[in-house]
Write an enzyme that holds these catalytic residues in place. Structure first.
Site, PDB file in Angstrom:
ATOM      1  N   LYS A  11      26.913  46.331  41.878  1.00 55.90           N
ATOM      2  CA  LYS A  11      26.845  45.602  40.608  1.00 55.90           C
ATOM      3  C   LYS A  11      25.409  45.553  40.047  1.00 55.90           C
ATOM      4  O   LYS A  11      24.444  45.869  40.744  1.00 55.90           O
ATOM      5  CB  LYS A  11      27.396  44.186  40.828  1.00 55.90           C
ATOM      6  CG  LYS A  11      28.902  44.170  41.150  1.00 55.90           C
ATOM      7  CD  LYS A  11      29.424  42.732  41.277  1.00 55.90           C
ATOM      8  CE  LYS A  11      30.920  42.731  41.544  1.00 55.90           C
ATOM      9  NZ  LYS A  11      31.450  41.326  41.619  1.00 55.90           N
ATOM     10  N   TYR A  51      38.553  44.100  34.677  1.00 56.60           N
ATOM     11  CA  TYR A  51      38.753  42.738  35.182  1.00 56.60           C
ATOM     12  C   TYR A  51      39.875  42.016  34.422  1.00 56.60           C
ATOM     13  O   TYR A  51      39.929  40.782  34.443  1.00 56.60           O
ATOM     14  CB  TYR A  51      37.448  41.948  35.092  1.00 56.60           C
ATOM     15  CG  TYR A  51      36.498  42.216  36.241  1.00 56.60           C
ATOM     16  CD1 TYR A  51      36.870  41.958  37.566  1.00 56.60           C
ATOM     17  CD2 TYR A  51      35.220  42.719  36.018  1.00 56.60           C
ATOM     18  CE1 TYR A  51      35.996  42.192  38.620  1.00 56.60           C
ATOM     19  CE2 TYR A  51      34.335  42.950  37.068  1.00 56.60           C
ATOM     20  CZ  TYR A  51      34.745  42.679  38.367  1.00 56.60           C
ATOM     21  OH  TYR A  51      33.870  42.903  39.419  1.00 56.60           O
ATOM     22  N   PHE A  59      35.566  32.030  34.244  1.00 56.51           N
ATOM     23  CA  PHE A  59      34.347  32.823  34.394  1.00 56.51           C
ATOM     24  C   PHE A  59      34.448  34.211  33.760  1.00 56.51           C
ATOM     25  O   PHE A  59      33.494  34.986  33.824  1.00 56.51           O
ATOM     26  CB  PHE A  59      33.971  32.952  35.881  1.00 56.51           C
ATOM     27  CG  PHE A  59      35.054  33.566  36.760  1.00 56.51           C
ATOM     28  CD1 PHE A  59      35.225  34.934  36.829  1.00 56.51           C
ATOM     29  CD2 PHE A  59      35.881  32.757  37.526  1.00 56.51           C
ATOM     30  CE1 PHE A  59      36.202  35.505  37.631  1.00 56.51           C
ATOM     31  CE2 PHE A  59      36.873  33.311  38.334  1.00 56.51           C
ATOM     32  CZ  PHE A  59      37.031  34.695  38.386  1.00 56.51           C
ATOM     33  N   ARG A  87      36.055  45.249  52.595  1.00 52.03           N
ATOM     34  CA  ARG A  87      36.061  43.803  52.359  1.00 52.03           C
ATOM     35  C   ARG A  87      35.295  43.078  53.471  1.00 52.03           C
ATOM     36  O   ARG A  87      34.593  42.109  53.225  1.00 52.03           O
ATOM     37  CB  ARG A  87      37.495  43.265  52.265  1.00 52.03           C
ATOM     38  CG  ARG A  87      38.337  43.753  51.095  1.00 52.03           C
ATOM     39  CD  ARG A  87      37.906  43.321  49.732  1.00 52.03           C
ATOM     40  NE  ARG A  87      37.725  41.913  49.569  1.00 52.03           N
ATOM     41  CZ  ARG A  87      37.604  41.313  48.371  1.00 52.03           C
ATOM     42  NH1 ARG A  87      37.670  42.028  47.244  1.00 52.03           N
ATOM     43  NH2 ARG A  87      37.395  40.024  48.289  1.00 52.03           N
ATOM     44  N   THR A  93      33.375  36.169  48.585  1.00 51.95           N
ATOM     45  CA  THR A  93      32.978  36.227  47.171  1.00 51.95           C
ATOM     46  C   THR A  93      31.726  35.392  46.910  1.00 51.95           C
ATOM     47  O   THR A  93      30.797  35.851  46.234  1.00 51.95           O
ATOM     48  CB  THR A  93      34.132  35.703  46.292  1.00 51.95           C
ATOM     49  OG1 THR A  93      35.327  36.402  46.620  1.00 51.95           O
ATOM     50  CG2 THR A  93      33.813  35.876  44.817  1.00 51.95           C
ATOM     51  N   ARG A 104      27.045  40.700  50.970  1.00 50.37           N
ATOM     52  CA  ARG A 104      26.829  39.556  50.077  1.00 50.37           C
ATOM     53  C   ARG A 104      25.913  38.508  50.706  1.00 50.37           C
ATOM     54  O   ARG A 104      25.083  37.919  50.014  1.00 50.37           O
ATOM     55  CB  ARG A 104      28.185  38.979  49.660  1.00 50.37           C
ATOM     56  CG  ARG A 104      28.855  39.875  48.598  1.00 50.37           C
ATOM     57  CD  ARG A 104      30.294  39.516  48.388  1.00 50.37           C
ATOM     58  NE  ARG A 104      30.837  40.099  47.150  1.00 50.37           N
ATOM     59  CZ  ARG A 104      32.125  40.078  46.842  1.00 50.37           C
ATOM     60  NH1 ARG A 104      33.003  39.540  47.664  1.00 50.37           N
ATOM     61  NH2 ARG A 104      32.541  40.619  45.709  1.00 50.37           N
ATOM     62  N   ASN A 114      27.113  38.957  42.826  1.00 46.70           N
ATOM     63  CA  ASN A 114      27.315  39.077  44.268  1.00 46.70           C
ATOM     64  C   ASN A 114      27.282  40.529  44.757  1.00 46.70           C
ATOM     65  O   ASN A 114      27.887  40.872  45.770  1.00 46.70           O
ATOM     66  CB  ASN A 114      28.590  38.344  44.695  1.00 46.70           C
ATOM     67  CG  ASN A 114      29.826  38.868  43.989  1.00 46.70           C
ATOM     68  OD1 ASN A 114      29.762  39.865  43.277  1.00 46.70           O
ATOM     69  ND2 ASN A 114      30.953  38.210  44.196  1.00 46.70           N
ATOM     70  N   HIS A 117      31.572  45.002  44.343  1.00 47.59           N
ATOM     71  CA  HIS A 117      33.015  44.858  44.167  1.00 47.59           C
ATOM     72  C   HIS A 117      33.706  45.713  45.209  1.00 47.59           C
ATOM     73  O   HIS A 117      33.214  46.794  45.557  1.00 47.59           O
ATOM     74  CB  HIS A 117      33.449  45.345  42.772  1.00 47.59           C
ATOM     75  CG  HIS A 117      34.940  45.520  42.668  1.00 47.59           C
ATOM     76  ND1 HIS A 117      35.783  44.470  42.373  1.00 47.59           N
ATOM     77  CD2 HIS A 117      35.734  46.599  42.892  1.00 47.59           C
ATOM     78  CE1 HIS A 117      37.040  44.919  42.409  1.00 47.59           C
ATOM     79  NE2 HIS A 117      37.033  46.197  42.713  1.00 47.59           N
ATOM     80  N   GLU A 128      42.143  51.381  40.573  1.00 45.58           N
ATOM     81  CA  GLU A 128      40.718  51.256  40.235  1.00 45.58           C
ATOM     82  C   GLU A 128      40.003  52.611  40.333  1.00 45.58           C
ATOM     83  O   GLU A 128      39.136  52.918  39.500  1.00 45.58           O
ATOM     84  CB  GLU A 128      40.068  50.208  41.144  1.00 45.58           C
ATOM     85  CG  GLU A 128      40.592  48.807  40.852  1.00 45.58           C
ATOM     86  CD  GLU A 128      40.084  47.725  41.792  1.00 45.58           C
ATOM     87  OE1 GLU A 128      40.444  46.558  41.576  1.00 45.58           O
ATOM     88  OE2 GLU A 128      39.319  48.041  42.731  1.00 45.58           O
TER      89      GLU A 128
HETATM   90  N1  UDP Z   1      33.451  35.452  40.031  1.00 49.91           N
HETATM   91  C1  UDP Z   1      32.689  34.507  39.369  1.00 49.91           C
HETATM   92  N2  UDP Z   1      32.976  33.177  39.566  1.00 49.91           N
HETATM   93  C2  UDP Z   1      33.972  32.759  40.391  1.00 49.91           C
HETATM   94  C3  UDP Z   1      34.753  33.736  41.057  1.00 49.91           C
HETATM   95  C4  UDP Z   1      34.459  35.070  40.855  1.00 49.91           C
HETATM   96  O1  UDP Z   1      31.786  34.844  38.605  1.00 49.91           O
HETATM   97  O2  UDP Z   1      34.187  31.541  40.530  1.00 49.91           O
HETATM   98  C5  UDP Z   1      33.152  36.885  39.818  1.00 49.91           C
HETATM   99  C6  UDP Z   1      32.452  37.525  41.007  1.00 49.91           C
HETATM  100  O3  UDP Z   1      31.521  38.498  40.520  1.00 49.91           O
HETATM  101  C7  UDP Z   1      33.603  38.174  41.740  1.00 49.91           C
HETATM  102  C8  UDP Z   1      34.466  38.648  40.566  1.00 49.91           C
HETATM  103  O4  UDP Z   1      34.376  37.581  39.630  1.00 49.91           O
HETATM  104  O5  UDP Z   1      33.169  39.220  42.592  1.00 49.91           O
HETATM  105  C9  UDP Z   1      35.926  38.909  40.882  1.00 49.91           C
HETATM  106  O6  UDP Z   1      36.464  37.769  41.521  1.00 49.91           O
HETATM  107  P1  UDP Z   1      37.420  37.908  42.790  1.00 49.91           P
HETATM  108  O7  UDP Z   1      38.058  36.572  43.014  1.00 49.91           O
HETATM  109  O8  UDP Z   1      38.314  39.089  42.633  1.00 49.91           O
HETATM  110  O9  UDP Z   1      36.375  38.147  44.006  1.00 49.91           O
HETATM  111  P2  UDP Z   1      36.068  39.443  44.889  1.00 49.91           P
HETATM  112  O10 UDP Z   1      37.357  40.200  45.075  1.00 49.91           O
HETATM  113  O11 UDP Z   1      35.021  40.255  44.141  1.00 49.91           O
HETATM  114  O12 UDP Z   1      35.514  38.916  46.184  1.00 49.91           O
HETATM  115 MG    MG Z   2      38.721  40.826  43.666  1.00 51.87          MG
END
Ligand code: UDP
Ligand code: MG
Length: 140
Positions: A11, A51, A59, A87, A93, A104, A114, A117, A128
């Site tokens: 990112k 997204y 958010f 993962r 996250t 992370r 973070n 992705h 994707e």
């Molecule tokens: N995100 C954010 N605020 C939140 C949760 C998620 O800005 O409270 C952003 C963050 O960059 C995250 C992305 O949205 O990686 C996608 O969220 P997801 O729940 O899919 O998390 P991930 O799969 O990336 O761990």
């Molecule tokens: Mg996700």
């Protein structure tokens, strides 16, 4: 365990801090192989489309702004059980909740910025990958 593929994004917070190599090394050390990679400036339309699943979340707007705030590196990763393996090395996250040794925990600035992705299922990995790559770009 089958060899599968997943989709990764390094990112803008990470590319801005010149961490493309450092993040990729952590992916490789976790047993993942970069079989496709390109540095791109995402358009707003791409970020909103990518997204779309989060578009009702509070958010969403800020997330789109963040994802287009600088270049990203989109990658296809291959390895045994690639989605879970990625993962696991990404970490939670929210970096405050991420385990030691994860990408992370090591590099993320915040729950939004973070650093990486990663797809959350084999099905979404395929969607994707297809969103950003043509078949002839998956060079192995
Ligand atoms: N995100 C954010 N605020 C939140 C949760 C998620 O800005 O409270 C952003 C963050 O960059 C995250 C992305 O949205 O990686 C996608 O969220 P997801 O729940 O899919 O998390 P991930 O799969 O990336 O761990
Ligand atoms: Mg996700």
């Amino acid at each position: 365990m089958a060899v599968t593929r997943t989709f990764s994004i390094i990112k803008p917070d990470a590319t801005r801090r010149n961490l493309t190599g450092a993040v990729t090394k952590m992916l490789e050390d976790a047993g993942l192989r970069v079989v496709a990679s390109k540095r791109i400036q995402m358009t707003r339309e791409q970020a909103e489309g990518f997204y779309a699943v989060h578009k009702e979340r509070p958010f969403f707007g800020e997330l789109v702004e963040f994802m287009i705030s600088g270049p990203v590196v989109v990658q296809v990763l291959e390895g045994e059980d690639a989605v879970k393996r990625n993962r696991d090395v990404m970490g939670a996250t929210n970096p405050a909740d991420a385990d030691e040794g994860t990408i992370r925990k090591t590099y993320a600035e915040s729950i939004e910025a973070n650093s990486v992705h990663g797809s959350d299922s084999d099905e979404n990995a395929k969607i994707e990958i297809d969103f950003f790559f043509n078949e002839d770009e998956l060079v192995g």
